[in-house]
Structures are given as structure tokens and as C-alpha cells.
Design a protein around this motif. Sequence first.
Motif, PDB file in Angstrom:
ATOM      1  N   ALA A 328       0.843  -1.197   0.000  1.00  0.00           N
ATOM      2  CA  ALA A 328       0.000   0.000   0.000  1.00  0.00           C
ATOM      3  C   ALA A 328       0.874   1.241   0.000  1.00  0.00           C
ATOM      4  O   ALA A 328       1.224   1.774   1.046  1.00  0.00           O
ATOM      5  CB  ALA A 328      -0.927  -0.005   1.206  1.00  0.00           C
ATOM      6  N   ASP A 329       1.225   1.718  -1.219  1.00  0.00           N
ATOM      7  CA  ASP A 329       2.051   2.923  -1.321  1.00  0.00           C
ATOM      8  C   ASP A 329       1.221   4.134  -1.737  1.00  0.00           C
ATOM      9  O   ASP A 329       1.760   5.173  -2.086  1.00  0.00           O
ATOM     10  CB  ASP A 329       3.195   2.701  -2.318  1.00  0.00           C
ATOM     11  CG  ASP A 329       2.697   2.282  -3.701  1.00  0.00           C
ATOM     12  OD1 ASP A 329       1.465   2.143  -3.865  1.00  0.00           O
ATOM     13  OD2 ASP A 329       3.543   2.092  -4.595  1.00  0.00           O
ATOM     14  N   ARG A 330      -0.107   3.981  -1.730  1.00  0.00           N
ATOM     15  CA  ARG A 330      -1.026   5.068  -2.040  1.00  0.00           C
ATOM     16  C   ARG A 330      -2.404   4.674  -1.516  1.00  0.00           C
ATOM     17  O   ARG A 330      -2.614   3.516  -1.170  1.00  0.00           O
ATOM     18  CB  ARG A 330      -1.051   5.349  -3.534  1.00  0.00           C
ATOM     19  CG  ARG A 330      -1.584   4.210  -4.382  1.00  0.00           C
ATOM     20  CD  ARG A 330      -1.155   4.337  -5.822  1.00  0.00           C
ATOM     21  NE  ARG A 330       0.271   4.061  -5.960  1.00  0.00           N
ATOM     22  CZ  ARG A 330       0.954   4.238  -7.088  1.00  0.00           C
ATOM     23  NH1 ARG A 330       0.344   4.733  -8.145  1.00  0.00           N
ATOM     24  NH2 ARG A 330       2.237   3.969  -7.145  1.00  0.00           N
ATOM     25  N   PRO A 331      -3.360   5.578  -1.451  1.00  0.00           N
ATOM     26  CA  PRO A 331      -4.690   5.211  -0.957  1.00  0.00           C
ATOM     27  C   PRO A 331      -5.278   4.040  -1.740  1.00  0.00           C
ATOM     28  O   PRO A 331      -5.135   3.957  -2.962  1.00  0.00           O
ATOM     29  CB  PRO A 331      -5.501   6.499  -1.155  1.00  0.00           C
ATOM     30  CG  PRO A 331      -4.472   7.589  -1.079  1.00  0.00           C
ATOM     31  CD  PRO A 331      -3.241   7.023  -1.726  1.00  0.00           C
ATOM     32  N   VAL A 332      -5.948   3.151  -1.031  1.00  0.00           N
ATOM     33  CA  VAL A 332      -6.454   1.921  -1.641  1.00  0.00           C
ATOM     34  C   VAL A 332      -7.360   2.189  -2.843  1.00  0.00           C
ATOM     35  O   VAL A 332      -7.209   1.545  -3.885  1.00  0.00           O
ATOM     36  CB  VAL A 332      -7.163   1.057  -0.580  1.00  0.00           C
ATOM     37  CG1 VAL A 332      -7.885  -0.115  -1.227  1.00  0.00           C
ATOM     38  CG2 VAL A 332      -6.148   0.556   0.442  1.00  0.00           C
ATOM     39  N   PRO A 333      -8.344   3.098  -2.777  1.00  0.00           N
ATOM     40  CA  PRO A 333      -9.189   3.316  -3.966  1.00  0.00           C
ATOM     41  C   PRO A 333      -8.384   3.712  -5.196  1.00  0.00           C
ATOM     42  O   PRO A 333      -8.666   3.249  -6.301  1.00  0.00           O
ATOM     43  CB  PRO A 333     -10.139   4.428  -3.524  1.00  0.00           C
ATOM     44  CG  PRO A 333     -10.187   4.306  -2.026  1.00  0.00           C
ATOM     45  CD  PRO A 333      -8.809   3.906  -1.627  1.00  0.00           C
ATOM     46  N   ASN A 334      -7.398   4.586  -5.010  1.00  0.00           N
ATOM     47  CA  ASN A 334      -6.556   4.991  -6.138  1.00  0.00           C
ATOM     48  C   ASN A 334      -5.757   3.813  -6.667  1.00  0.00           C
ATOM     49  O   ASN A 334      -5.608   3.626  -7.882  1.00  0.00           O
ATOM     50  CB  ASN A 334      -5.597   6.108  -5.711  1.00  0.00           C
ATOM     51  CG  ASN A 334      -6.335   7.374  -5.325  1.00  0.00           C
ATOM     52  OD1 ASN A 334      -7.545   7.473  -5.494  1.00  0.00           O
ATOM     53  ND2 ASN A 334      -5.606   8.347  -4.797  1.00  0.00           N
ATOM     54  N   LEU A 335      -5.232   3.007  -5.753  1.00  0.00           N
ATOM     55  CA  LEU A 335      -4.429   1.855  -6.152  1.00  0.00           C
ATOM     56  C   LEU A 335      -5.257   0.878  -6.974  1.00  0.00           C
ATOM     57  O   LEU A 335      -4.829   0.403  -8.034  1.00  0.00           O
ATOM     58  CB  LEU A 335      -3.862   1.176  -4.901  1.00  0.00           C
ATOM     59  CG  LEU A 335      -2.847   0.054  -5.076  1.00  0.00           C
ATOM     60  CD1 LEU A 335      -1.911  -0.014  -3.873  1.00  0.00           C
ATOM     61  CD2 LEU A 335      -3.523  -1.314  -5.255  1.00  0.00           C
ATOM     62  N   LEU A 336      -6.455   0.563  -6.507  1.00  0.00           N
ATOM     63  CA  LEU A 336      -7.307  -0.394  -7.216  1.00  0.00           C
ATOM     64  C   LEU A 336      -7.687   0.119  -8.598  1.00  0.00           C
ATOM     65  O   LEU A 336      -7.748  -0.653  -9.561  1.00  0.00           O
ATOM     66  CB  LEU A 336      -8.557  -0.688  -6.396  1.00  0.00           C
ATOM     67  CG  LEU A 336      -8.331  -1.452  -5.084  1.00  0.00           C
ATOM     68  CD1 LEU A 336      -9.639  -1.575  -4.311  1.00  0.00           C
ATOM     69  CD2 LEU A 336      -7.752  -2.841  -5.370  1.00  0.00           C
ATOM     70  N   ALA A 337      -7.955   1.408  -8.715  1.00  0.00           N
ATOM     71  CA  ALA A 337      -8.297   1.973 -10.016  1.00  0.00           C
ATOM     72  C   ALA A 337      -7.130   1.846 -10.989  1.00  0.00           C
ATOM     73  O   ALA A 337      -7.321   1.517 -12.171  1.00  0.00           O
ATOM     74  CB  ALA A 337      -8.697   3.436  -9.857  1.00  0.00           C
ATOM     75  N   GLU A 338      -5.912   2.087 -10.506  1.00  0.00           N
ATOM     76  CA  GLU A 338      -4.734   1.953 -11.365  1.00  0.00           C
ATOM     77  C   GLU A 338      -4.517   0.503 -11.774  1.00  0.00           C
ATOM     78  O   GLU A 338      -4.125   0.213 -12.914  1.00  0.00           O
ATOM     79  CB  GLU A 338      -3.505   2.496 -10.633  1.00  0.00           C
ATOM     80  CG  GLU A 338      -3.533   4.000 -10.421  1.00  0.00           C
ATOM     81  CD  GLU A 338      -2.294   4.502  -9.702  1.00  0.00           C
ATOM     82  OE1 GLU A 338      -1.187   4.141 -10.137  1.00  0.00           O
ATOM     83  OE2 GLU A 338      -2.435   5.222  -8.695  1.00  0.00           O
ATOM     84  N   VAL A 339      -4.763  -0.429 -10.845  1.00  0.00           N
ATOM     85  CA  VAL A 339      -4.614  -1.854 -11.160  1.00  0.00           C
ATOM     86  C   VAL A 339      -5.553  -2.244 -12.292  1.00  0.00           C
ATOM     87  O   VAL A 339      -5.160  -2.918 -13.249  1.00  0.00           O
ATOM     88  CB  VAL A 339      -4.891  -2.714  -9.903  1.00  0.00           C
ATOM     89  CG1 VAL A 339      -5.036  -4.192 -10.279  1.00  0.00           C
ATOM     90  CG2 VAL A 339      -3.772  -2.544  -8.882  1.00  0.00           C
TER      91      VAL A 339
END
Length: 407
Positions: A328-339
Motif C-alpha cells: 500500500a504505497d497510495r490510498p487503496v481506492p486509487n491503487l485499485l483503479a490503477e490496477v
Amino acid sequence: MRILHTADWHIGQTLSGWTREVEHQAFLDHLADVIEEEAVDVLVIAGDVFDGINPSGDAQRMLYSALAKFRRRRPHLTTVMIAGNHDPAGRLEAPDAVLQVIGVHALGTLRWKDGQVDMDRHLIPVADAGRQVRAMVLAIPFLRAADLPGLTLGAEVTAGSPVVAATRAFHQQLAAQAQARAGGLPIIATGHLHCAGGTESEGVERRILIGGEHAVPPEIYDPAFAYVALGHLHRPQNLGDGRVRYSGSPFPLSAAEIGYDHGVTLVDIREDGVTTTHRPLPRPIPCLQLPERGGMSVADLDAVLTALNLDASAPRDRHPFVWLRFLADRPVPNLLAEVETVLERHAVRRAGVRIEQAARAASETAPPVSLAETSPEELFVSVFQDMHGMPPDARHLAAFRDAQVGE
């Protein structure tokens, strides 16, 4: 004679909305080949044929088509199929009269007669290619507390578990009944439960609770049983003295099963005893965990997937399943969207995403302060940190303050 032991097919399972139909059909087609190549006389399916108690019409057609194919490939084949904890027991055995025409015995529930288990139904003679009866299969489906005579939950016992004691007594009674009818022939018992000492698979197997207990020792199975064909645990494994075995699931049903040597078990019955052989199965669709250990940054995902050199022209239902683990190197919602954005560029299907949070500092595990000693914004910062593994940035703080003003 030769018996093929398999279990835990879970027909109808989905992963994150993706069907496993291609994999199940490939497995069943391959199983028909194995039955013919290995000259199998008896097929034992030890429960969890379906993934849920309301299988679709397509799932049921897949099963019945496969059973008919097995019989065509091996015309004298006898199939014994029991219900597991996932199966609709009544529905599984409802077509039994029709299934027996093609040599299939479907046992969904325990049947009683004159205070004892109905051996006319549960003890099945099985024959070799010459039509000579060589063994008896004692078909016992998934058991519930009501199936164990003498089990009184909450009753005081002098020693040990009342569940284990009742389960052991039940199987000893079955062994005595079967021996009285078997005429010296080997007895192959079935079961669908969790034996202590077996390796569990996280993510698919449900803990079967009988009176608050989920595991019984393999010693509950009387020495009268030459072999015990079990279902429920998805890893192929022997227990006890080797007579008790889980054949395992046909392919990975969760991330925990990626490293398993999936297959079926061939059981040979000879005059000098019983021997078993594990036959591995090919994987119809690759199942990958990325990375294999630890977590990665979402910034690395594109390069990791590119390195797999996948066939972008393959049909969608042939794309590999991937379980992904990130730091988790960024907020989870942002991370999931990038994934999701990265995955759309590659020929893979997301089976699951796990986000590893940063370890909490010692101060974060201290007893909570009272409301008088903190503020709403400080509480917001603390909760955000717990959820996302990092403090909120200026945008999040501004949104929180705007919400407070709006109140």
C-alpha cells in the motif's frame, strides 16, 4: 481391479465473476481419457461435485453428460458419487433411478432401516472388467450431527470429545455391518469431512462444524476398511497409516492451491493388498500469484505482466487467472483503479487482489484516547491511516473539512 478416486470438483464455481466452465469441461474430458487409458473399473467421487446448493442447468448438464461419457468409454464402469457439504443432497440423488441405468450410484443423504444404516443402499458391490465382484464400496455422504446416533451436544463426558466419540462409534458400527455382508471382500469407505492433520486450503473450503468441532482423527476409520476415499480438503494427501486419503481438487480453486500437485488417485486392489498411485492432471488454464512472495508496487505491474509474454489473441475465457499482492504505497481506492487500468491492457483475468498494509508503529497500538483528548480531524487521520496504510494528503483533508462545514 482398479478404482479411480476423485473429489471436490465444485462445478459452477466462479472467481471474481469469471466462470470456470472451460476448466471444468477440460478436466471432465481429460478424466474420460484417464478412465479409458488406466482401465478403471470403479469411479468414486467423494463429494462437492457442485459448488453450491442451487447449481445451474448448465452445471447439471455438464455433470450428467460427463457421467454418460465415462460409461461409453468404459462400458462396465461403476460410479459411486456422494454429496459433500457444498452439494444439494436431495437434488444430487433425485435422478438415482435413471443414473443407475448407466452404473451410477448417487448418495446424497444417509438412509436408515430398522434402526441401522440401510446397507442395501449404502454398500455397493463393484466388479472388474470380467463382471466379477471384487470389492464393496461403503458410500457415506457428508454427515450432519443428526446422523450420529447417541450424540448429545452439551452433555457431560468423562474424557475426550463427544463428537469424536460418536463419529468413531458410528463408523465402527458401519464397519461391522459391512463386514457381515462383504464375505471377505475388501471394503472401500467414502467420506466427506475434515480429518485432523490434513492441510486446509484458504479461500474455498468451509470449516465443517459438528457440535462446534471441525476435525476428527483419521483413526475413526476401522481397520476393516481397506481404503478410505475422502473429499473436502483440496490438497492430495495421505493421513494416518496411509489408508485414509484425500484425492484433492482437479485444479486450483483459490490462491492457496496454486502450488498443489492436483490430480486423481488410482487405487489397485490385488490379492496381496491395496496400493495407491497419484496421477497428476494438466492445468486447463494457468493460475498465477504475482509476485510469488511478498508484495509489489502497482508501478511494477505492467512490466510483470508484460514479462509473462501472454497470447493477446487467445479467447477471453482462456486467459490466465492472476492473484495480485501489492504494498500500500497510495490510498487503496486509487491503487485499485490503477490496477484495473493496467489489467485491461493484458490478456489476464483478475482472480483477487490483496493489499499489504504497512506495519503500524508502536504508538498506533496504544490504548485509544478519550474524545475530550482528540478532535474529529485527528480521528479522521487515524482511521484513514488504518484503512490505507498512509496518512491522508491535502485533498482528503480538504474534503473532510468541507464535509464538516456542510454539516
